[in-house]
Design an enzyme around this catalytic site. Structure first.
Site, mmCIF file in Angstrom:
data_model
loop_
_atom_site.group_PDB
_atom_site.id
_atom_site.type_symbol
_atom_site.label_atom_id
_atom_site.label_comp_id
_atom_site.label_asym_id
_atom_site.label_seq_id
_atom_site.Cartn_x
_atom_site.Cartn_y
_atom_site.Cartn_z
ATOM 1 N N CYS A 48 -2.369 9.003 2.723
ATOM 2 C CA CYS A 48 -2.193 8.572 1.328
ATOM 3 C C CYS A 48 -3.435 8.858 0.499
ATOM 4 C CB CYS A 48 -1.873 7.093 1.294
ATOM 5 S SG CYS A 48 -3.109 6.118 2.161
ATOM 6 N N GLU B 76 0.886 -1.172 0.000
ATOM 7 C CA GLU B 76 0.000 0.000 0.000
ATOM 8 C C GLU B 76 0.915 1.211 0.000
ATOM 9 O OE1 GLU B 76 -3.207 0.014 -0.196
ATOM 10 O OE2 GLU B 76 -3.687 -2.082 0.205
#
Ligand code: NAP
Length: 480
Positions: A283, A249
């Site tokens: 993010c 990720e």
């Protein structure tokens, strides 16, 4: 809040540290605690414990594994306040966001407590008479989890929950800036009474000292990582020698598109929710804000009004909206992005500099910033800013903005604001992003797949897909 003692958690017990390192509060530079500075021997001991625990854990009933995950979820809720305050102390985010993070972490534990019971295999009709084709789903083995500092609890929970549900064992290595939240989590794991060795924690002052011992080990079958794209690529290269399974990720660079038919109130409040969480250090944060020219002036005015009302300060103080950036490097990057936008003709309408004076001088604060007139050649159009900066880009039409939004090497999250159903269907399909929020600034959920296209990652956390990352499929063919 009393902070935990420096120790790693290995084989079901706390191992006091021979060496320690200081953890600092990014809001004022004060030392908030000490963490164990583990070495290669500790890493190997943790892998040995996870390896020894794996066979029994893999064979454990899914009902028992689910019960332990639910117990851990409850242990976290019982410690909600001290854990949230630990997150604030070492990460800097406002207390409300830290409380949310603890609850969010428990949602992942609860989801995978259920989902682990659905690791179904298949019985497939055989094309050959007398043969019986079975497909089994089995846990991969020992997993190493490496996590970042922005969600010091939730990023671990998102990995730990599917690993436990699938029957894998795990060694966790949190970020050096935020090891204490991980220690808090392991206090809860200890109280929930997971079998010894199933979950292990290694904290360290720098990855160099322990990464080879953690990753270049034949006993490690799986690497699950959240962090920067640069480090993700290093891990893929390292994993190649053993073909370890890898889930990544990584960074995002989210476009946030406002069409002229959007609900302007929703678009402005959505932008604030997406952009300013953890001072812009998520993010999923909106990074490039595309506004249709017909509503550019109105949207800009409304955003300015909303941003000027945001309160910057210590995350522990009542009413703080924006805490500090994590460290000096982060502050330098955000400052560089704003300077670059200025030098390419961007107009700083508010903010644009480090917050200075009084208590601000002891921390890494950046004033919430809005830059108008941004263009695609600016750094903020190409890289993740990871700070409280709103760069506004104008666009004329749908095809153009989709192409510009997709012209990124990243592909994690994208946002679209429109009231036109046809447009929302068209644009959400065309965006090359793993997560699309249509009029939704907070699309992440444990019940759906979370992950990125392109250089934003490999694999998914959450949903049914999240469990797959910790399972292997095995074909068993019987002649009987
Ligand atoms: P980072 O520098 O990549 O660090 C992440 C973790 O990797 C830390 O635990 C770090 O340890 C460790 N690490 C660094 N170098 C390593 C190496 N050579 N070998 C093994 N481990 C190593 O990222 P960060 O600055 O902490 O996190 C911010 C990034 O994470 C942003 O790009 C953000 O977008 C991304 N992120 C992505 C998601 C997602 O779900 N896609 C979620 C959150 C954050 P040390 O701390 O000791 O250096």
């Amino acid at each position: 809040v009393s902070l935990p003692q420096p120790a790693c958690y290995i084989g079901g017990g706390w191992q006091p540290a021979a060496n320690t390192f200081s953890v600092r509060n990014p809001a004022d530079g004060t030392i908030v605690g000490q963490a164990a500075d583990a070495g290669p021997e500790d890493a190997r001991a943790a892998i040995a414990a996870a390896t020894a625990a794996f066979p029994a854990w893999a064979d454990e009933s899914t009902v028992q594994r689910a019960a332990l995950l639910r117990r851990l979820s409850q242990e976290l809720l019982d410690r909600l306040d001290p854990i949230a305050r630990t997150i604030v102390a070492e990460q800097g985010k406002p207390l409300g966001q830290a409380l949310f993070e603890v609850r969010y972490a428990t949602q992942w534990l609860d989801w995978f407590a259920e989902e682990g019971r659905r690791a179904y295999g298949r019985v497939v009709p055989s094309p050959v008479p007398g043969k019986h084709v079975h497909v089994l789903r089995q846990p991969i083995g020992v997993a190493v989890a490496i996590t970042p500092w922005n969600f010091p609890l939730a990023m671990i929970a998102r990995k730990l929950a599917p690993a436990m549900a699938a029957g894998c064992t795990m060694v966790v290595k949190p970020a050096e800036q935020t090891p204490l939240s991980a220690v808090r989590l392991f206090e809860a794991i200890d109280a929930a009474q997971f079998p010894p060795g199933v979950l292990n924690l290694i904290t360290a002052a720098s990855p160099e000292a322990i990464a080879p011992a953690l990753l270049e080990d034949d006993r490690v079958a799986k690497i699950t990582f959240t962090g920067s794209t640069e480090v993700g690529k290093i891990l893929v290269r390292l994993s190649a020698d053993r073909l370890q399974r890898v889930s990544l990720e990584l960074g995002g660079q989210a476009p946030f598109i406002v069409f002229d038919d959007a609900d302007m109130d929703a678009a402005v409040s959505g932008l604030l929710a997406s952009k300013f969480q953890i001072a812009g250090q998520s993010c999923l944060c909106a990074n490039r804000i595309y506004v249709q020219t017909t509503v550019e002036e109105e949207f800009t005015e409304r955003v300015l009004r909303a941003v000027s009302a945001l309160k910057v300060g210590n995350g522990a103080a009542h009413g703080t909206d924006i805490g500090p950036l994590i460290d000096e490097r982060a502050l330098a990057k955000v400052s560089a992005h704003v300077a670059d936008a200025r030098s390419h003709g961007g107009r700083v309408l508010i903010g644009g500099e480090r917050a200075a004076g009084g208590d601000f001088d002891r921390g890494w604060f950046f004033v919430p910033t809005v830059v108008a007139g941004c263009t695609d050649d600016m750094l903020c159009a190409q890289e993740e800013t990871f700070g409280p900066v709103v760069p506004l880009f104008a666009f004329e039409e749908e095809d153009e903005v989709v192409a510009r939004a997709n012209s990124s090497r990243y592909g994690l999250a994208a946002y679209v604001y429109t009231k036109d159903l046809g447009r929302s269907l068209r644009v959400s399909r065309r965006l090359q992003y793993g997560i699309v929020g249509v009029n939704d600034p907070t699309p992440a959920t444990p019940v759906g797949p979370f992950g990125g296209f392109k250089e934003s990652g490999l694999g998914r956390e959450g949903g049914t897909e999240g469990l797959d990352e910790f399972l292997e499929s095995k074909l068993v063919s019987f002649i009987a």
